[in-house]
Enzyme design. Structure first.
Site, PDB file in Angstrom:
ATOM      1  N   VAL A  47     -10.523  -4.223  87.329  1.00  0.00           N
ATOM      2  CA  VAL A  47     -11.552  -5.253  86.839  1.00  0.00           C
ATOM      3  C   VAL A  47     -11.306  -5.749  85.199  1.00  0.00           C
ATOM      4  O   VAL A  47     -11.833  -6.789  84.921  1.00  0.00           O
ATOM      5  CB  VAL A  47     -13.080  -4.866  86.949  1.00  0.00           C
ATOM      6  CG1 VAL A  47     -13.452  -4.592  88.169  1.00  0.00           C
ATOM      7  CG2 VAL A  47     -13.288  -3.573  85.886  1.00  0.00           C
ATOM      8  N   SER A  79     -26.063   1.831  81.022  1.00  0.00           N
ATOM      9  CA  SER A  79     -26.354   3.362  80.782  1.00  0.00           C
ATOM     10  C   SER A  79     -27.594   3.405  79.853  1.00  0.00           C
ATOM     11  O   SER A  79     -27.456   2.822  78.920  1.00  0.00           O
ATOM     12  CB  SER A  79     -25.007   4.092  80.432  1.00  0.00           C
ATOM     13  OG  SER A  79     -25.393   5.553  80.080  1.00  0.00           O
ATOM     14  N   TYR A  93     -18.082   4.036  74.607  1.00  0.00           N
ATOM     15  CA  TYR A  93     -18.801   4.051  75.745  1.00  0.00           C
ATOM     16  C   TYR A  93     -20.354   3.502  75.412  1.00  0.00           C
ATOM     17  O   TYR A  93     -20.714   2.594  76.046  1.00  0.00           O
ATOM     18  CB  TYR A  93     -18.808   5.487  76.455  1.00  0.00           C
ATOM     19  CG  TYR A  93     -19.569   5.298  77.816  1.00  0.00           C
ATOM     20  CD1 TYR A  93     -19.170   5.015  78.959  1.00  0.00           C
ATOM     21  CD2 TYR A  93     -20.960   6.095  77.841  1.00  0.00           C
ATOM     22  CE1 TYR A  93     -19.845   4.843  80.127  1.00  0.00           C
ATOM     23  CE2 TYR A  93     -21.417   5.896  79.138  1.00  0.00           C
ATOM     24  CZ  TYR A  93     -21.127   5.636  80.117  1.00  0.00           C
ATOM     25  OH  TYR A  93     -21.592   5.528  81.518  1.00  0.00           O
TER      26      TYR A  93
HETATM   27  N1  NAP Z   1     -22.583   9.363  86.251  1.00  0.00           N
HETATM   28  C1  NAP Z   1     -23.719   8.949  85.459  1.00  0.00           C
HETATM   29  O1  NAP Z   1     -24.182   9.845  85.133  1.00  0.00           O
HETATM   30  C2  NAP Z   1     -23.860   7.610  84.947  1.00  0.00           C
HETATM   31  C3  NAP Z   1     -24.904   7.481  84.049  1.00  0.00           C
HETATM   32  C4  NAP Z   1     -25.019   6.292  83.618  1.00  0.00           C
HETATM   33  C5  NAP Z   1     -24.193   5.135  83.980  1.00  0.00           C
HETATM   34  N2  NAP Z   1     -23.193   5.270  84.723  1.00  0.00           N
HETATM   35  C6  NAP Z   1     -22.342   4.349  85.162  1.00  0.00           C
HETATM   36  O2  NAP Z   1     -22.384   4.005  86.496  1.00  0.00           O
HETATM   37  C7  NAP Z   1     -21.061   3.559  86.832  1.00  0.00           C
HETATM   38  C8  NAP Z   1     -20.355   4.479  88.075  1.00  0.00           C
HETATM   39  O3  NAP Z   1     -20.152   5.654  87.530  1.00  0.00           O
HETATM   40  P1  NAP Z   1     -19.656   6.997  88.331  1.00  0.00           P
HETATM   41  O4  NAP Z   1     -20.308   8.111  87.597  1.00  0.00           O
HETATM   42  O5  NAP Z   1     -19.669   6.827  89.471  1.00  0.00           O
HETATM   43  O6  NAP Z   1     -18.123   7.179  88.003  1.00  0.00           O
HETATM   44  P2  NAP Z   1     -16.943   7.540  88.600  1.00  0.00           P
HETATM   45  O7  NAP Z   1     -17.366   8.567  89.726  1.00  0.00           O
HETATM   46  O8  NAP Z   1     -16.038   7.853  87.660  1.00  0.00           O
HETATM   47  O9  NAP Z   1     -16.501   6.156  89.190  1.00  0.00           O
HETATM   48  C9  NAP Z   1     -15.909   5.092  88.812  1.00  0.00           C
HETATM   49  C10 NAP Z   1     -15.534   4.022  89.708  1.00  0.00           C
HETATM   50  O10 NAP Z   1     -14.857   2.931  88.994  1.00  0.00           O
HETATM   51  C11 NAP Z   1     -13.590   2.728  89.295  1.00  0.00           C
HETATM   52  N3  NAP Z   1     -12.806   2.024  88.364  1.00  0.00           N
HETATM   53  C12 NAP Z   1     -12.628   2.685  87.183  1.00  0.00           C
HETATM   54  N4  NAP Z   1     -11.902   1.762  86.402  1.00  0.00           N
HETATM   55  C13 NAP Z   1     -11.644   0.755  86.971  1.00  0.00           C
HETATM   56  C14 NAP Z   1     -10.927  -0.761  87.089  1.00  0.00           C
HETATM   57  N5  NAP Z   1     -10.326  -0.768  85.774  1.00  0.00           N
HETATM   58  N6  NAP Z   1     -11.141  -1.501  87.783  1.00  0.00           N
HETATM   59  C15 NAP Z   1     -11.827  -1.373  89.030  1.00  0.00           C
HETATM   60  N7  NAP Z   1     -12.416  -0.151  89.169  1.00  0.00           N
HETATM   61  C16 NAP Z   1     -12.247   0.967  88.272  1.00  0.00           C
HETATM   62  C17 NAP Z   1     -13.086   3.998  90.083  1.00  0.00           C
HETATM   63  O11 NAP Z   1     -12.192   3.785  90.997  1.00  0.00           O
HETATM   64  P3  NAP Z   1     -10.543   3.721  90.829  1.00  0.00           P
HETATM   65  O12 NAP Z   1     -10.217   5.041  90.343  1.00  0.00           O
HETATM   66  O13 NAP Z   1      -9.933   3.617  92.219  1.00  0.00           O
HETATM   67  O14 NAP Z   1     -10.388   2.354  90.007  1.00  0.00           O
HETATM   68  C18 NAP Z   1     -14.445   4.312  90.757  1.00  0.00           C
HETATM   69  O15 NAP Z   1     -14.632   3.906  91.925  1.00  0.00           O
HETATM   70  C19 NAP Z   1     -19.894   3.455  85.597  1.00  0.00           C
HETATM   71  O16 NAP Z   1     -20.297   2.198  85.127  1.00  0.00           O
HETATM   72  C20 NAP Z   1     -20.762   4.434  84.538  1.00  0.00           C
HETATM   73  O17 NAP Z   1     -20.845   4.251  83.280  1.00  0.00           O
HETATM   74  C21 NAP Z   1     -22.902   6.599  85.307  1.00  0.00           C
END
Ligand code: NAP
Length: 270
Positions: free
Chosen positions: A63, A142, A155
């Site tokens: 992306v 977030s 971040y």
């Molecule tokens: N977990 C939490 O506590 C939390 C809290 C607040 C907000 N968030 C937000 O929620 C969202 C999801 O987080 P998560 O915890 O589920 O993270 P995650 O498990 O690390 O998953 C991240 C996803 O994003 C994809 N990704 C990363 N870089 C990319 C790129 N350049 N282009 C396309 N896809 C990309 C990864 O797939 P690939 O590696 O296949 O590219 C993966 O599917 C994020 O925006 C995060 O900041 C998470």
């Protein structure tokens, strides 16, 4: 089946919360376009989802690269004819560093995916939504973008940026019947937090920051996205829904005790 017949593109849906979004939208009847850089993982998610009776498509794309985003959106629109809902979920949080130690590449890595990537996807899908007469965009921010967290400067800045980007797009695109909102989750038990979930000391340190004294469940974030994609939220536009168990603005108990102590002293000394 609130979203039957709708087409949703979910970035970063190969694992973590993005995968949960994909499952949740499919359960509501939406056809789902799954994206990530890892196409094999995307295909595995698609296979799981197809058992729910909806159509899926997988697109490997980064992306943060505009030509990838253009290709992704063209392929998706060509296959499904339209994109009704965009969930900008792809995000990274690759390091914990004090500000003085952050390198330019590190800053760029985070901002390129978390903020530029959201903009590029909004712009490319937004153009389709303008042509088709409307749509819904849900950007994943977030609570870190509200509170700020030491060691996570890029971040937090990227996630704060996502909130104001969503607001401005809502102002500009309301005239095209495109509603744009953000979700700001607190600490979620899954996704990028998965590696620390078996570390008791870290989990209890995090939950101490939360009035509800627990981490959020991925499905609690999915429910909000489904609401924002559905007709039930037809008058919600340009806002951020915070789902953090009450953490934002909360002062942990020790702090309140300190304030109470100070007030006691003050009242003894008018
Ligand atoms: N977990 C939490 O506590 C939390 C809290 C607040 C907000 N968030 C937000 O929620 C969202 C999801 O987080 P998560 O915890 O589920 O993270 P995650 O498990 O690390 O998953 C991240 C996803 O994003 C994809 N990704 C990363 N870089 C990319 C790129 N350049 N282009 C396309 N896809 C990309 C990864 O797939 P690939 O590696 O296949 O590219 C993966 O599917 C994020 O925006 C995060 O900041 C998470």
């Amino acid at each position: 089946m609130r979203l039957k017949g709708k087409v949703v593109l979910i970035t970063g849906s190969t694992r973590g919360i993005g995968k949960e979004f994909a499952m949740g939208f499919a359960k509501e009847g939406a056809d789902v376009i799954i994206n990530g850089r890892n196409l094999e993982k995307a295909k595995a998610v698609a296979k799981e989802i197809e058992s729910l009776g909806v159509k899926t498509m997988t697109i490997g794309a980064d992306v943060s690269i505009s030509k990838d985003v253009t290709r992704m959106v063209e392929e998706a629109a060509h296959s499904f004819g339209r994109i009704d809902i965009l969930v900008n979920n792809a995000g990274v949080n690759p390091f914990i560093l004090e500000a003085e130690k952050i390198k330019e590449e590190g800053w760029d890595q985070v901002l390129d995916v978390n903020l530029k990537g959201v903009f590029l996807c909004c712009q490319a899908v937004g153009k389709k939504m303008i042509q088709q007469g409307g749509g819904r965009i849900i950007n994943i921010s977030s609570a870190a973008g509200i509170l700020g967290e030491q060691g996570f400067l890029p971040y937090c800045v990227s996630k704060a940026g996502v909130m104001i980007l969503s607001r401005i797009l809502a102002y500009e695109w309301s005239r095209y019947n495109i509603l744009v909102n953000a979700i700001a989750p607190g600490f979620v038990a899954g996704g990028m937090n998965a590696p620390i979930l078996n570390k008791e000391i870290l989990v209890s340190g995090l939950t101490q920051q939360v009035p509800l004294k627990r981490l959020g469940k991925p499905e609690e974030i999915v429910k909000i996205a489904l609401f924002l994609a559905s007709e039930e939220s037809s008058y919600i536009n340009g806002t951020t829904i915070v789902a953090d168990g009450g953490m934002t603005g909360y002062h942990p108990v020790g702090f309140l005790e300190l304030i109470a102590e100070m007030m006691k002293k003050k009242s003894q000394n008018p």
